[in-house]
Design a protein around this motif. Structure first.
Motif, mmCIF file in Angstrom:
data_model
loop_
_atom_site.group_PDB
_atom_site.id
_atom_site.type_symbol
_atom_site.label_atom_id
_atom_site.label_comp_id
_atom_site.label_asym_id
_atom_site.label_seq_id
_atom_site.Cartn_x
_atom_site.Cartn_y
_atom_site.Cartn_z
ATOM 1 N N VAL A 81 0.743 -1.353 -0.138
ATOM 2 C CA VAL A 81 0.262 0.100 0.233
ATOM 3 C C VAL A 81 0.801 1.425 -0.333
ATOM 4 N N MET A 82 1.901 0.825 1.054
ATOM 5 C CA MET A 82 2.846 2.525 1.056
ATOM 6 C C MET A 82 3.383 2.379 -0.117
ATOM 7 N N LEU A 83 3.357 1.692 -0.832
ATOM 8 C CA LEU A 83 4.611 1.764 -2.419
ATOM 9 C C LEU A 83 3.580 2.282 -3.177
ATOM 10 N N VAL A 84 2.370 1.923 -3.444
ATOM 11 C CA VAL A 84 1.579 2.629 -4.107
ATOM 12 C C VAL A 84 1.232 3.719 -3.981
ATOM 13 N N LEU A 85 1.083 4.350 -2.243
ATOM 14 C CA LEU A 85 1.190 5.549 -2.509
ATOM 15 C C LEU A 85 2.298 6.889 -2.783
ATOM 16 N N LEU A 121 2.003 7.248 -6.792
ATOM 17 C CA LEU A 121 1.485 8.792 -7.179
ATOM 18 C C LEU A 121 2.375 9.961 -6.255
ATOM 19 N N HIS A 122 2.844 9.703 -5.607
ATOM 20 C CA HIS A 122 3.169 11.384 -4.866
ATOM 21 C C HIS A 122 5.230 10.936 -5.296
ATOM 22 N N VAL A 123 5.203 10.222 -6.244
ATOM 23 C CA VAL A 123 6.502 10.931 -7.134
ATOM 24 C C VAL A 123 6.018 10.462 -8.569
ATOM 25 N N ALA A 124 5.051 9.984 -8.654
ATOM 26 C CA ALA A 124 4.666 10.718 -10.247
ATOM 27 C C ALA A 124 3.856 11.915 -10.221
ATOM 28 N N ALA A 125 3.630 12.646 -9.435
ATOM 29 C CA ALA A 125 2.915 14.353 -8.901
ATOM 30 C C ALA A 125 3.731 14.627 -8.591
ATOM 31 N N ALA A 126 5.229 14.208 -8.064
ATOM 32 C CA ALA A 126 6.607 15.425 -7.834
ATOM 33 C C ALA A 126 6.915 15.316 -9.599
ATOM 34 N N LEU A 127 7.111 14.542 -10.469
ATOM 35 C CA LEU A 127 7.405 14.767 -11.017
ATOM 36 C C LEU A 127 6.210 15.440 -12.920
ATOM 37 N N TYR A 128 5.087 14.987 -12.380
ATOM 38 C CA TYR A 128 4.446 16.109 -13.321
ATOM 39 C C TYR A 128 4.578 16.926 -12.816
ATOM 40 N N HIS A 129 4.521 17.958 -11.342
ATOM 41 C CA HIS A 129 4.856 19.026 -11.689
ATOM 42 C C HIS A 129 6.717 19.897 -11.995
#
Ligand code: HEM
Ligand code: HEM
Length: 176
Positions: free
Chosen positions: A148-152, A155-163
């Protein structure tokens, strides 16, 4: 625009703690998935001890991190729509929660196996009696929550890279 104003960046100690935990987690996942399978009667030796020690250190770092966040009143998620800020708050909150709960579950499971958990060589208290059925069950939860933590985190890293690469709004620089 690249480069957030200095005031909205996380302070240097918060940034240090963020990246320290990232490094510790990378090491912890590698160790967890390379250490020998743990069964009834397994002795805590070799990589298993490394897993327990690293995990105890992660709890200690996270306690400092949570206290630091409370004391410093961190900036919190960057600008955005109420929806994206809400998602960021939720993800960050869940990450903080999991970063405490996940290692504690491992600790309870280790105690139920009769293993001594240490931090820099000092004995930490046992969180469950040896043979505890609850401690055993929480070992299953520990293995599940790791995913679960790995999925979160994903998501978090994808958001950071998207920004950083698509929105180019300087959010990554707040933590870099
Ligand atoms: C954030 C920190 C931690 C992460 C990400 C993590 C991750 C993992 C993962 C992925 C496994 C499964 C390994 C496998 O499938 O073979 C595991 C197992 C285990 N971990 Fe951790 N762990 C952490 C902290 C701890 C701590 C602090 C302890 C104890 C002090 C601990 C004790 C254990 C034990 C005893 C198992 C075997 C559980 C079982 O199979 O019943 N872990 N851990
Ligand atoms: C193990 C992996 C990671 C974990 C557990 C993690 C956890 C967190 C947490 C809990 C926060 C909120 C901090 C606070 O408000 O006090 C945060 C913020 C942040 N993280 Fe990570 N992080 C991880 C990896 C990364 C990576 C790889 C990047 C970059 C690619 C990154 C970029 C950021 C940024 C830019 C922020 C600030 C966002 C904002 O508040 O606007 N993180 N991270």
């Amino acid at each position: 625009m690249f480069g957030a104003p200095a005031a909205s960046r996380y302070d240097p100690f918060a940034r240090l703690l963020h990246w320290l935990v990232v490094l510790l987690l990378i090491a912890q996942y590698i160790v967890a998935w390379t250490m020998p399978g743990i069964h009834r009667g397994t002795k805590p030796v070799g990589l298993i001890v490394v897993h327990l020690d690293l995990g105890a250190f992660i709890i200690a770092v996270m306690i400092v991190r949570v206290l630091w966040r409370i004391v410093r009143k961190e900036p919190g998620p960057a600008e955005g729509t109420p929806l994206t800020r809400g998602i960021a708050y939720l993800t960050h909150g869940l990450l903080y929660l999991l970063l405490i709960v996940q290692p504690v579950l491992g600790w309870v499971n280790a105690s139920s196996r009769g293993w001594q958990v240490t931090l820099f060589g000092a004995n930490l208290p046992s969180l469950a009696p040896t043979g505890s059925a609850l401690g055993h069950a929480l070992g299953d939860a520990h293995r599940l929550l790791a995913w679960v933590m790995l999925v979160l985190i994903g998501l978090h890293v994808a958001a950071a890279l998207y920004h950083h690469f698509l929105l180019r709004d300087g959010v990554l620089r707040r933590m870099a």
